[in-house]
Design a protein around this motif. Structure first.
Motif, PDB file in Angstrom:
ATOM      1  N   LEU A 374       6.848  31.418  20.968  1.00 36.72           N
ATOM      2  CA  LEU A 374       8.309  31.591  21.351  1.00 36.72           C
ATOM      3  C   LEU A 374       8.528  32.838  20.751  1.00 36.72           C
ATOM      4  N   LEU A 390       8.389  32.913  26.325  1.00 28.07           N
ATOM      5  CA  LEU A 390       7.525  31.690  25.970  1.00 28.07           C
ATOM      6  C   LEU A 390       6.173  31.728  26.432  1.00 28.07           C
ATOM      7  N   ILE A 400      12.746  27.329  28.031  1.00 28.34           N
ATOM      8  CA  ILE A 400      13.552  28.797  27.960  1.00 28.34           C
ATOM      9  C   ILE A 400      14.941  28.365  28.666  1.00 28.34           C
ATOM     10  N   LEU A 434      11.849  25.454  19.190  1.00 28.69           N
ATOM     11  CA  LEU A 434      13.302  26.228  19.262  1.00 28.69           C
ATOM     12  C   LEU A 434      13.873  25.903  17.866  1.00 28.69           C
TER      13      LEU A 434
END
Length: 443
Positions: A374, A390, A400, A434
């Motif tokens: 990412l 990504l 995303i 993330l």
């Protein structure tokens, strides 16, 4: 109130269905050049590659459905001119050739876009095809039956998806683009390098930094594609170098971007209060750079068409802007992006920083796991997230969409570090990747 809708693909279909939902008695007439509506052109490569067996599945509405809703549905009708101030349109019946005049109180422009056809010597030869609508897809499939060597010009999503489909069908395939890499609008070089390597490993010739100079052929049929560096044999050529808005008949009557995209406000209203516009024919507010841009995507079109109907008789719901979020599968690579790339941000003079999260997406004690990469782009000073990309062999592309929400809500990279995500070993780790990007960016 009499409403005319010009064009009926994604934005037009959404506008009509929602206008009828809001006001079932609305007097709506739609004019469409084709004999079908709502075709998902993103499915052309799947249809060409045989993944989609029944092309009817690529339609989610029909002229018959609109007629059932009491919409005056005029297929194979071309709007040749419109007098916006005078509130009247001149329309040509493409079956009979007859022209007639139609008046309106409100106008919804959803005239879409058309492939850019560059002025290249020999481009009018047979077997040089476009890839936009249902008729194009059928023409491509029919021509491909007798074609061994296929050249695709233009390495955006359509071109990239088509070359894989053709290669899977056993064709010799060349992908040409004048840019120095494929998918350059959507992904930075570290991601496009992976895609290009994958293509080459599967026997696809990737010819980037090459400009097509002319097409050569015999008896009106293309045989060779000549670039500024090489010559490629071809039985069939697909042109997919981009799109331009279908707005010529509105020029001089509505405010537009330099490329002809109609300017709309946050309610989808044009510079004329009685005219709405939506979809590929108009501009859209781009949240990463906070400016109006031309971003032709089906997702943008359906949202804008819906809002055009909702706001037709008054400003009710604002468009929240777009991040231009998109995804693509290139063989085993599941790729997605949202917002602006690092390269494009720097071209625009935006002072950005980047951060990577590279990790196995779920715990290593699980029977299988895959690496995910990412990349997040954020403004240096404000630390506002403005883009992300990504890639993984596992399908993690929905993540995303989460970053897209972050951009839309002006979140910072530091806030991303501590967003509440669930943990379950089947799906992720205690620190979601993330979160990891945010943690890696903390000062």
């Amino acid at each position: 109130m009499k409403i005319i809708v010009v064009g009926c693909t994604h934005a037009g279909t959404a506008a009509i269905l929602n206008a009828k939902r809001i006001n079932p008695d609305a007097d709506i007439t739609v004019f469409e050049r084709n004999d079908n509506i709502s075709f998902l052109s993103c499915g052309i490569a799947l249809y060409v590659g045989g993944v989609v067996k029944d092309p009817q599945g690529l339609f989610y509405c029909s002229p018959e459905k609109l007629k059932e809703l009491n919409v005056n549905t005029k297929m194979k009708h071309d709007v040749v001119s419109i007098d916006i101030k005078g509130k009247k349109a001149v329309v040509k019946n493409l079956d009979t050739g007859l022209e007639f005049e139609e008046t309106f109180d409100k106008l919804i422009i959803t005239s879409g876009s058309w492939p850019i056809i560059p002025r290249i010597e020999g481009i009018d030869m047979d077997n040089i095809l476009l890839s936009k609508n249902f008729n194009h897809s059928n023409e491509i499939i029919e021509t491909a039956k007798n074609s061994k060597k296929v050249v695709v010009v233009g390495a955006g999503y359509i071109g990239v998806e088509l070359v894989e489909a053709f290669r899977e069908e056993g064709k010799e395939v060349v992908l040409i683009d004048a840019e120095d890499r494929i998918l350059s609008k959507y992904l930075d070089k570290d991601f496009t390098d992976v895609a290009e390597k994958t293509f080459r490993e599967h026997g696809i010739t990737v010819a980037v930094s090459e400009k097509v100079m002319k097409f050569e052929g015999e008896n009106g049929t293309v045989k060779r594609v000549i670039t500024d560096k090489n010559t490629y044999e071809a039985d069939m050529v697909i042109m997919s170098v981009g799109f331009r808005p279908n707005t010529d008949i509105f020029k001089g009557q509505l405010d537009m971007l330099p490329n002809g995209a109609i300017k709309v406000d946050e309610y989808m209203r044009t510079s004329d209060k009685d005219v709405m516009a939506a979809g590929d024919c108009c501009s859209v507010y781009y949240n990463p750079t906070r400016e109006y841009m031309y971003i032709p995507l089906a997702t943008n079109a359906v949202r804008m068409g819906t809002l055009a109907a909702i706001n037709l008789e008054g400003d009710k719901i604002k468009h929240p802007g777009t991040q231009g979020t998109s995804g693509i599968k290139i063989y085993e690579n599941n790729m997605a992006s949202t917002g602006i790339t690092e390269e494009e941000a720097k071209k625009k003079g935006i002072d950005v920083d980047i951060v990577y999260a590279v990790d196995n997406y779920r715990p290593e004690f699980m029977p299988t796991y895959e690496k995910v990469t990412l990349k997040v782009v954020f403004e240096k000073e404000s630390r506002r997230i403005i883009g992300a990309q990504l890639n993984s062999k596992a399908d993690l592309t929905q993540s995303i969409n989460t970053i897209s929400v972050c951009i839309q809500n002006n979140m910072t990279i530091d806030e991303l570090a501590f967003i509440d995500f669930f943990f379950q070993p089947h799906f992720n780790k205690p620190w979601n990747f993330l979160n990891l990007a945010g943690l890696n960016a903390l000062k």
